[in-house]
Write an enzyme that holds these catalytic residues in place. Structure first.
Site, PDB file in Angstrom:
ATOM      1  N   HIS A  77       0.837  -1.198   0.000  1.00 22.71           N
ATOM      2  CA  HIS A  77       0.000   0.000   0.000  1.00 22.71           C
ATOM      3  C   HIS A  77       0.879   1.259   0.000  1.00 22.71           C
ATOM      4  O   HIS A  77       0.676   2.178  -0.809  1.00 22.71           O
ATOM      5  CB  HIS A  77      -0.909  -0.028   1.239  1.00 22.71           C
ATOM      6  N   GLU A  78       1.850   1.302   0.895  1.00 26.35           N
ATOM      7  CA  GLU A  78       2.699   2.497   0.996  1.00 26.35           C
ATOM      8  C   GLU A  78       3.572   2.672  -0.246  1.00 26.35           C
ATOM      9  O   GLU A  78       3.784   3.789  -0.709  1.00 26.35           O
ATOM     10  CB  GLU A  78       3.553   2.449   2.268  1.00 26.35           C
ATOM     11  N   HIS A  93       1.566   4.379  -2.822  1.00 27.05           N
ATOM     12  CA  HIS A  93       1.569   5.838  -2.670  1.00 27.05           C
ATOM     13  C   HIS A  93       2.838   6.449  -3.255  1.00 27.05           C
ATOM     14  O   HIS A  93       2.795   7.490  -3.912  1.00 27.05           O
ATOM     15  CB  HIS A  93       1.461   6.240  -1.193  1.00 27.05           C
ATOM     16  N   HIS A 100      -5.772   6.719  -2.410  1.00 16.94           N
ATOM     17  CA  HIS A 100      -6.630   5.653  -1.898  1.00 16.94           C
ATOM     18  C   HIS A 100      -7.682   5.287  -2.934  1.00 16.94           C
ATOM     19  O   HIS A 100      -8.216   6.147  -3.628  1.00 16.94           O
ATOM     20  CB  HIS A 100      -7.289   6.061  -0.583  1.00 16.94           C
ATOM     21  N   CYS A 101      -7.948   4.001  -3.035  1.00 12.97           N
ATOM     22  CA  CYS A 101      -8.855   3.444  -4.029  1.00 12.97           C
ATOM     23  C   CYS A 101     -10.172   3.064  -3.355  1.00 12.97           C
ATOM     24  O   CYS A 101     -10.197   2.711  -2.175  1.00 12.97           O
ATOM     25  CB  CYS A 101      -8.191   2.210  -4.660  1.00 12.97           C
ATOM     26  N   CYS A 108      -9.025  -3.852  -3.343  1.00  8.15           N
ATOM     27  CA  CYS A 108      -7.739  -3.252  -3.739  1.00  8.15           C
ATOM     28  C   CYS A 108      -6.888  -2.946  -2.506  1.00  8.15           C
ATOM     29  O   CYS A 108      -7.381  -2.378  -1.521  1.00  8.15           O
ATOM     30  CB  CYS A 108      -7.967  -1.972  -4.541  1.00  8.15           C
ATOM     31  N   CYS A 129      -5.783  -3.257  -7.695  1.00  9.58           N
ATOM     32  CA  CYS A 129      -6.859  -3.541  -8.648  1.00  9.58           C
ATOM     33  C   CYS A 129      -6.389  -3.177 -10.062  1.00  9.58           C
ATOM     34  O   CYS A 129      -5.337  -2.541 -10.238  1.00  9.58           O
ATOM     35  CB  CYS A 129      -8.125  -2.765  -8.277  1.00  9.58           C
ATOM     36  N   CYS A 188      -5.769   0.638 -10.579  1.00 10.33           N
ATOM     37  CA  CYS A 188      -4.526   1.122  -9.957  1.00 10.33           C
ATOM     38  C   CYS A 188      -3.300   0.609 -10.708  1.00 10.33           C
ATOM     39  O   CYS A 188      -2.339   1.348 -10.910  1.00 10.33           O
ATOM     40  CB  CYS A 188      -4.469   0.710  -8.486  1.00 10.33           C
TER      41      CYS A 188
END
Length: 177
Positions: free
Chosen positions: A132-133, A136, A142-143, A148, A167, A170
């Protein structure tokens, strides 16, 4: 290593098997070389005694300033309780479209919530936070797609409900498909 890779920087004495698993998952998601190395940082200057936590903003700045050159992205891995002033705690943080991120497994342990220890679940959660990070760092916001990995996670249950993968939208946004 070329500037195309991701470096995981262990600041928490993580076992090599643990780091190798994370590196495989990150490589699988971003299709970039992933390496890891240990480092030591005196965390006392980042500790806020009033909150009994470590300042994520200051730690992120320090990791950015002290990370080795030659890597596309650097991710500091920790075992301490992180916060930023506007939130009670954070699982991780990264500079949007930046080079640096941090993640901690402190709040990801089942024992933190009075449940039975589960190393497999801990690993899954930590990998999701790290991916996740890194998302970014590649510019993803954020999705809203529920599974996702870029969906926002306020609570550990939020992490459990999403997958460890980006996803299709993304992935397309950062040129992975």
């Amino acid at each position: 290593m070329s500037d195309q890779g991701i470096l995981l920087i262990s600041h928490g004495n993580f076992e090599n098997d643990f780091l190798e698993k994370i590196a495989r998952d990150v490589h699988q998601e971003f299709h970039l070389p992933v390496s890891f190395e240990g480092s030591h940082l005196d965390l006392s200057e980042f500790y806020d005694p009033m909150r009994r936590q470590y300042d994520g903003n200051s730690l992120l700045k320090e990791i950015d300033a002290s990370s080795p050159q030659g890597h596309l992205k650097n991710m500091g891995l920790f075992r301490v309780d992180l916060f930023i002033p506007i939130l009670t705690y954070i699982f991780g943080q990264a500079a949007l479209k930046g080079k640096t991120g941090i993640a901690s497994l402190y709040r990801l342990r089942n024992e933190q919530y009075g449940m039975k220890k589960d190393e497999k679940l801990l690993m899954e959660r930590f990998c999701k936070v790290i991916i996740h990070e890194i998302g970014h760092m590649f510019g993803l916001l954020h999705c809203h797609v529920p599974p996702c990995v870029m969906r926002s996670s306020t609570y550990v249950e939020d992490i459990d409900q999403k997958s460890g993968h980006l996803c299709i939208r993304c992935r397309n946004e950062i040129g992975l498909d």
